[in-house]
Design a protein around this motif. Sequence first.
Motif, PDB file in Angstrom:
ATOM      1  N   ILE A   1       0.845  -1.195   0.000  1.00  0.00           N
ATOM      2  CA  ILE A   1       0.000   0.000   0.000  1.00  0.00           C
ATOM      3  C   ILE A   1       0.881   1.246   0.000  1.00  0.00           C
ATOM      4  CG2 ILE A   1      -1.715   1.345   1.303  1.00  0.00           C
ATOM      5  CD1 ILE A   1      -2.872  -1.192   0.177  1.00  0.00           C
ATOM      6  N   ILE A   2       0.462   2.249  -0.751  1.00  0.00           N
ATOM      7  CA  ILE A   2       1.111   3.568  -0.687  1.00  0.00           C
ATOM      8  C   ILE A   2       0.048   4.569  -0.275  1.00  0.00           C
ATOM      9  CG2 ILE A   2       2.396   5.346  -1.929  1.00  0.00           C
ATOM     10  CD1 ILE A   2       3.273   3.153  -3.920  1.00  0.00           C
ATOM     11  N   PHE A   3       0.081   4.977   0.989  1.00  0.00           N
ATOM     12  CA  PHE A   3      -0.834   6.002   1.471  1.00  0.00           C
ATOM     13  C   PHE A   3      -0.299   7.364   1.035  1.00  0.00           C
ATOM     14  CE2 PHE A   3      -1.728   2.798   4.921  1.00  0.00           C
ATOM     15  CZ  PHE A   3      -3.058   2.593   4.603  1.00  0.00           C
ATOM     16  N   VAL A   4      -1.143   8.136   0.371  1.00  0.00           N
ATOM     17  CA  VAL A   4      -0.771   9.492  -0.057  1.00  0.00           C
ATOM     18  C   VAL A   4      -1.740  10.457   0.617  1.00  0.00           C
ATOM     19  CG1 VAL A   4      -0.356  11.032  -2.004  1.00  0.00           C
ATOM     20  CG2 VAL A   4      -0.046   8.557  -2.279  1.00  0.00           C
ATOM     21  N   SER A   5      -1.214  11.437   1.337  1.00  0.00           N
ATOM     22  CA  SER A   5      -2.094  12.283   2.139  1.00  0.00           C
ATOM     23  C   SER A   5      -1.630  13.730   2.151  1.00  0.00           C
ATOM     24  CB  SER A   5      -2.125  11.752   3.580  1.00  0.00           C
ATOM     25  OG  SER A   5      -2.868  12.599   4.422  1.00  0.00           O
ATOM     26  N   ASN A   6      -2.594  14.629   2.375  1.00  0.00           N
ATOM     27  CA  ASN A   6      -2.222  15.996   2.714  1.00  0.00           C
ATOM     28  C   ASN A   6      -1.681  16.011   4.138  1.00  0.00           C
ATOM     29  OD1 ASN A   6      -4.926  15.411   3.631  1.00  0.00           O
ATOM     30  ND2 ASN A   6      -5.252  17.581   4.028  1.00  0.00           N
ATOM     31  N   HIS A   7      -1.050  17.116   4.521  1.00  0.00           N
ATOM     32  CA  HIS A   7      -0.328  17.144   5.798  1.00  0.00           C
ATOM     33  C   HIS A   7      -0.594  18.452   6.515  1.00  0.00           C
ATOM     34  CE1 HIS A   7       2.450  16.019   8.790  1.00  0.00           C
ATOM     35  NE2 HIS A   7       3.581  16.368   8.227  1.00  0.00           N
ATOM     36  N   GLN A   8      -1.073  18.336   7.783  1.00  0.00           N
ATOM     37  CA  GLN A   8      -1.444  19.538   8.513  1.00  0.00           C
ATOM     38  C   GLN A   8      -0.825  19.658   9.903  1.00  0.00           C
ATOM     39  OE1 GLN A   8      -5.758  19.661   8.506  1.00  0.00           O
ATOM     40  NE2 GLN A   8      -5.866  20.121   6.316  1.00  0.00           N
ATOM     41  N   SER A   9      -0.549  18.541  10.577  1.00  0.00           N
ATOM     42  CA  SER A   9       0.035  18.620  11.924  1.00  0.00           C
ATOM     43  C   SER A   9       0.647  17.284  12.319  1.00  0.00           C
ATOM     44  CB  SER A   9      -1.027  19.018  12.963  1.00  0.00           C
ATOM     45  OG  SER A   9      -1.804  17.895  13.367  1.00  0.00           O
ATOM     46  N   LEU A  10       1.284  17.266  13.484  1.00  0.00           N
ATOM     47  CA  LEU A  10       1.876  16.048  14.027  1.00  0.00           C
ATOM     48  C   LEU A  10       0.839  14.946  14.198  1.00  0.00           C
ATOM     49  CD1 LEU A  10       4.146  14.435  15.472  1.00  0.00           C
ATOM     50  CD2 LEU A  10       3.495  15.615  17.586  1.00  0.00           C
ATOM     51  N   TYR A  11      -0.377  15.336  14.526  1.00  0.00           N
ATOM     52  CA  TYR A  11      -1.409  14.334  14.772  1.00  0.00           C
ATOM     53  C   TYR A  11      -1.829  13.592  13.507  1.00  0.00           C
ATOM     54  CZ  TYR A  11      -2.345  14.290  19.736  1.00  0.00           C
ATOM     55  OH  TYR A  11      -2.245  14.060  21.090  1.00  0.00           O
TER      56      TYR A  11
ATOM     57  N   ILE B   1      -2.239   8.349 -12.209  1.00  0.00           N
ATOM     58  CA  ILE B   1      -2.222   8.137 -10.759  1.00  0.00           C
ATOM     59  C   ILE B   1      -2.065   9.462 -10.023  1.00  0.00           C
ATOM     60  CG2 ILE B   1      -0.812   7.228  -8.860  1.00  0.00           C
ATOM     61  CD1 ILE B   1      -0.320   4.754 -10.610  1.00  0.00           C
ATOM     62  N   MET B   2      -1.132  10.269 -10.486  1.00  0.00           N
ATOM     63  CA  MET B   2      -0.867  11.555  -9.825  1.00  0.00           C
ATOM     64  C   MET B   2      -2.098  12.451  -9.895  1.00  0.00           C
ATOM     65  SD  MET B   2       1.789  12.817  -8.257  1.00  0.00           S
ATOM     66  CE  MET B   2       1.620  14.255  -7.177  1.00  0.00           C
ATOM     67  N   GLN B   3      -2.701  12.514 -11.066  1.00  0.00           N
ATOM     68  CA  GLN B   3      -3.852  13.400 -11.254  1.00  0.00           C
ATOM     69  C   GLN B   3      -5.048  12.934 -10.419  1.00  0.00           C
ATOM     70  OE1 GLN B   3      -6.898  12.718 -13.176  1.00  0.00           O
ATOM     71  NE2 GLN B   3      -7.657  14.812 -12.923  1.00  0.00           N
ATOM     72  N   LYS B   4      -5.353  11.644 -10.461  1.00  0.00           N
ATOM     73  CA  LYS B   4      -6.497  11.120  -9.725  1.00  0.00           C
ATOM     74  C   LYS B   4      -6.295  11.228  -8.218  1.00  0.00           C
ATOM     75  CE  LYS B   4      -7.926   7.717 -13.256  1.00  0.00           C
ATOM     76  NZ  LYS B   4      -9.332   8.124 -13.403  1.00  0.00           N
ATOM     77  N   THR B   5      -5.080  10.976  -7.778  1.00  0.00           N
ATOM     78  CA  THR B   5      -4.782  11.039  -6.346  1.00  0.00           C
ATOM     79  C   THR B   5      -4.905  12.456  -5.813  1.00  0.00           C
ATOM     80  OG1 THR B   5      -3.280   9.145  -6.521  1.00  0.00           O
ATOM     81  CG2 THR B   5      -3.028  10.571  -4.600  1.00  0.00           C
ATOM     82  N   GLU B   6      -4.299  13.400  -6.519  1.00  0.00           N
ATOM     83  CA  GLU B   6      -4.346  14.787  -6.058  1.00  0.00           C
ATOM     84  C   GLU B   6      -5.778  15.322  -6.059  1.00  0.00           C
ATOM     85  OE1 GLU B   6      -2.027  19.053  -6.736  1.00  0.00           O
ATOM     86  OE2 GLU B   6      -1.547  17.330  -7.989  1.00  0.00           O
ATOM     87  N   VAL B   7      -6.526  15.018  -7.102  1.00  0.00           N
ATOM     88  CA  VAL B   7      -7.915  15.489  -7.186  1.00  0.00           C
ATOM     89  C   VAL B   7      -8.746  14.920  -6.036  1.00  0.00           C
ATOM     90  CG1 VAL B   7     -10.064  15.304  -8.506  1.00  0.00           C
ATOM     91  CG2 VAL B   7      -7.944  15.944  -9.650  1.00  0.00           C
TER      92      VAL B   7
END
Length: 266
Positions: free
Chosen positions: A98-108, A252-258
């Motif tokens: 699995i490759i989890f791709v996520s936005n990032h906002q804090s330590l939590y 992949i990049m386009q679908k993931t980011e959207v």
Amino acid sequence: MKSTKQNQQNLFLYFCNILIKPMEKIISYPLSFLSMLLFLTVLVIFQPIQWICLNVFGYQTHKKSVDYLNLILLRIGQLLGTTFKAINRELIPKDVPIIFVSNHQSLYDIVGIIWFFRTSHPKFVSKKELGKGIPSVSFNLRHGGSVLIDRKEPKQALPAIKSLAEYIQKYKRAAVIFPEGTRSKTGKPKEFAQSGLKILCKYAPEAFIVPITINNSWKFVKFGAFPYGLGKNITFTVHKPLSVAAYSFEEIMQKTEVAIVNAVQL
């Protein structure tokens, strides 16, 4: 009748915003101090626990200790009225890399990902500075399967990310990457970088990309490092997985980011 009741509710919320919100920071100081003290204490306590689990009992026991460490850290966050919720976890494929791709906002973000997605064995691409000096955190990053990169030396980062891709391909575990690079201080996603994800896809060809949108985590640190924001509802929303083998990297990049960006709540 309904209109009158709705007006009363709106008036109540209006006065709450006027009276309570300006006091949030003041109220937060003693609660944040207590939470920070507990947070640091737990990290110190789990440092030797992790060492014993890894060196005496091996990987699986060490991983369990890290899982429960992060559960306790989530509980500490709840002392500030913060809630944590993972949505659509059932979408995550099993027994595949699995490759989890996520936005990032804090330590939590990291704490929540480790606990909520623990069955996938998440490993991180992290900056090398976190690999020393932080009880429990540094130990896990160095010995738990994650990789540490020097952001000032891109050439060093590439083989490190490649080794993580080969690791998840071999053991059917998960890599976590934040393509923004750094945390968003306002919740608004920054531009996604492609290089790290591209390497993970190349060297873990059997993997599934799992986009995750994190909401409201930035509000936890909206005042800076101290004090913390109170009463935030942090959510981790899993989106439809994408097979690396079924799409070109550009798709992949386009679908993931959207998927990630469209679900961000500002």
